[in-house]
Write an enzyme that holds these catalytic residues in place. Structure first.
Site, PDB file in Angstrom:
ATOM      1  N   CYS A 114       6.172   6.453  19.964  1.00 29.39           N
ATOM      2  CA  CYS A 114       7.234   7.323  19.315  1.00 29.39           C
ATOM      3  C   CYS A 114       7.580   6.770  17.937  1.00 29.39           C
ATOM      4  CB  CYS A 114       8.615   7.201  20.272  1.00 29.39           C
ATOM      5  SG  CYS A 114       9.952   8.070  19.619  1.00 29.39           S
ATOM      6  N   HIS A 135      -7.055  -0.419  13.709  1.00 27.56           N
ATOM      7  CA  HIS A 135      -6.621   0.940  13.561  1.00 27.56           C
ATOM      8  C   HIS A 135      -6.024   1.438  14.861  1.00 27.56           C
ATOM      9  CE1 HIS A 135      -8.799   1.562   9.593  1.00 27.56           C
ATOM     10  NE2 HIS A 135      -8.018   0.504   9.470  1.00 27.56           N
ATOM     11  N   THR A 174     -19.756   0.914   8.821  1.00 22.38           N
ATOM     12  CA  THR A 174     -18.399   1.121   8.203  1.00 22.38           C
ATOM     13  C   THR A 174     -18.576   1.235   6.773  1.00 22.38           C
ATOM     14  OG1 THR A 174     -16.316   0.067   7.399  1.00 22.38           O
ATOM     15  CG2 THR A 174     -18.272  -1.338   8.129  1.00 22.38           C
ATOM     16  N   SER A 175     -17.994   2.084   6.081  1.00 24.37           N
ATOM     17  CA  SER A 175     -18.288   2.295   4.528  1.00 24.37           C
ATOM     18  C   SER A 175     -17.416   1.071   4.008  1.00 24.37           C
ATOM     19  CB  SER A 175     -17.625   3.741   4.155  1.00 24.37           C
ATOM     20  OG  SER A 175     -16.214   3.485   4.280  1.00 24.37           O
ATOM     21  N   CYS A 213      11.721   5.591  18.471  1.00 27.61           N
ATOM     22  CA  CYS A 213      12.370   4.467  19.241  1.00 27.61           C
ATOM     23  C   CYS A 213      11.214   3.308  19.703  1.00 27.61           C
ATOM     24  CB  CYS A 213      12.776   5.047  20.513  1.00 27.61           C
ATOM     25  SG  CYS A 213      11.445   5.681  21.887  1.00 27.61           S
ATOM     26  N   ASP A 236     -11.696   4.561  19.637  1.00 32.76           N
ATOM     27  CA  ASP A 236     -12.395   5.182  20.633  1.00 32.76           C
ATOM     28  C   ASP A 236     -12.456   4.388  22.014  1.00 32.76           C
ATOM     29  OD1 ASP A 236     -14.606   3.860  20.052  1.00 32.76           O
ATOM     30  OD2 ASP A 236     -15.449   5.511  18.841  1.00 32.76           O
ATOM     31  N   ALA A 271     -16.820   3.791  12.195  1.00 34.97           N
ATOM     32  CA  ALA A 271     -17.226   4.879  12.874  1.00 34.97           C
ATOM     33  C   ALA A 271     -18.750   5.030  12.976  1.00 34.97           C
ATOM     34  CB  ALA A 271     -16.630   6.070  12.128  1.00 34.97           C
TER      35      ALA A 271
END
Length: 268
Positions: free
Chosen positions: A130, A122, A196-197, A133, A105, A23
């Site tokens: 959905c 991610h 990133t952590s 389905c 993003d 992030a």
């Protein structure tokens, strides 16, 4: 020698670089991180429920809040920043093995990075799926339904629960996606963790996997990470400043022999 100079030298000697971004790469584009001092979950711990799959499935109010949050997500108006563009330059130099990202993003792609070079660990907020389905569709269409008054729009194919095509807490990563990420971590001479952590697994473990395979590790993150001691260099400066500088480092003799470890699914 300072870490910044050491990182420049490592980049200059690297011929196959795998990057993991989080992030922190997108904060300069106006997309807040989650765990930082001004992160979404730091300011509002209750917001974590929106990213918990059990809460999302069980509670219609959580889903309604999640849809409102998606409609207001800054990704719809955000623009790539200098950190995103640095990876495009790295790819054009022929040295980017793969860009593994925890971000949803798509700013790496919008900056001009080849989509085939990006591994979205991610998922993406630009699609919906959905949970019943498996039907996939554009997020824009779902948000149009929300704007028209559907607080929790169901799947039009089966009536099931719709969700952004992102990985929530309690969900497993796609096996093919994590396998591609592992291959890229093993098949590099330099592994860069940026913004990133390194606390969310299995993504965080890719840094250690690369080091064990013989790669150098460079970490660029504002806050300490659990893997800082494994790194050859740790930089805390803003990514929009440090990443373009590292990518522009003059090439030197390779620092590491290149090895290809193959597909993890074939390991005995």
């Amino acid at each position: 020698m300072g870490d910044r100079q050491r990182a420049r030298e490592l980049f200059g000697g690297a011929r196959r670089i795998t990057a993991l971004t989080g992030a922190g790469v997108s904060t300069a584009s106006g997309i807040p991180d989650f765990r930082g001092p001004n992160g979404v979950w730091t300011r509002n711990p209750a917001a974590q429920r929106l990213s918990d799959i059990d809460s999302y499935v069980a509670d219609p109010q959580v889903r309604e809040q999640a849809w409102r949050s998606r409609a207001e997500h800054p990704a719809w108006t955000a623009e790539p920043n200098a950190a995103h563009r640095a990876f495009v330059d790295l790819d054009r130099s022929g040295r980017l093995r793969a860009l593994l990202t925890q971000n949803i993003d798509e700013l790496h792609q919008r900056a001009g990075l080849d989509r085939d070079r990006v591994v979205e660990l991610h998922g993406t907020i630009f699609q919906v799926v959905c949970l019943d389905c498996g039907a996939v569709g554009p997020m824009s269409a779902a948000l149009e339904r929300v704007a028209a008054g559907e607080a929790d729009p169901p799947c039009r194919s089966c009536g099931g629960i719709l969700k952004s095509a992102t990985i929530s807490f309690g969900q497993s990563l796609d096996p093919d996606v994590i396998r591609a990420a592992q291959c890229a971590a093993l098949d590099c001479d330099l592994f860069l963790a940026a913004g990133t952590s390194l606390t969310v697994h299995p993504a965080a473990g890719l840094a250690e996997l690369a080091v064990k395979a013989g790669a150098e590790l460079v970490i660029c993150n504002a806050e300490p990470t659990p893997y800082d001691e494994l790194a050859a260099a740790v930089l805390r400066e803003p990514l929009v400043e440090v990443l373009p500088e590292l990518v522009a480092a003059p090439l030197t003799e390779p620092t590491r022999p290149l090895r290809t470890w193959g597909d993890p699914s074939t390991w005995s």
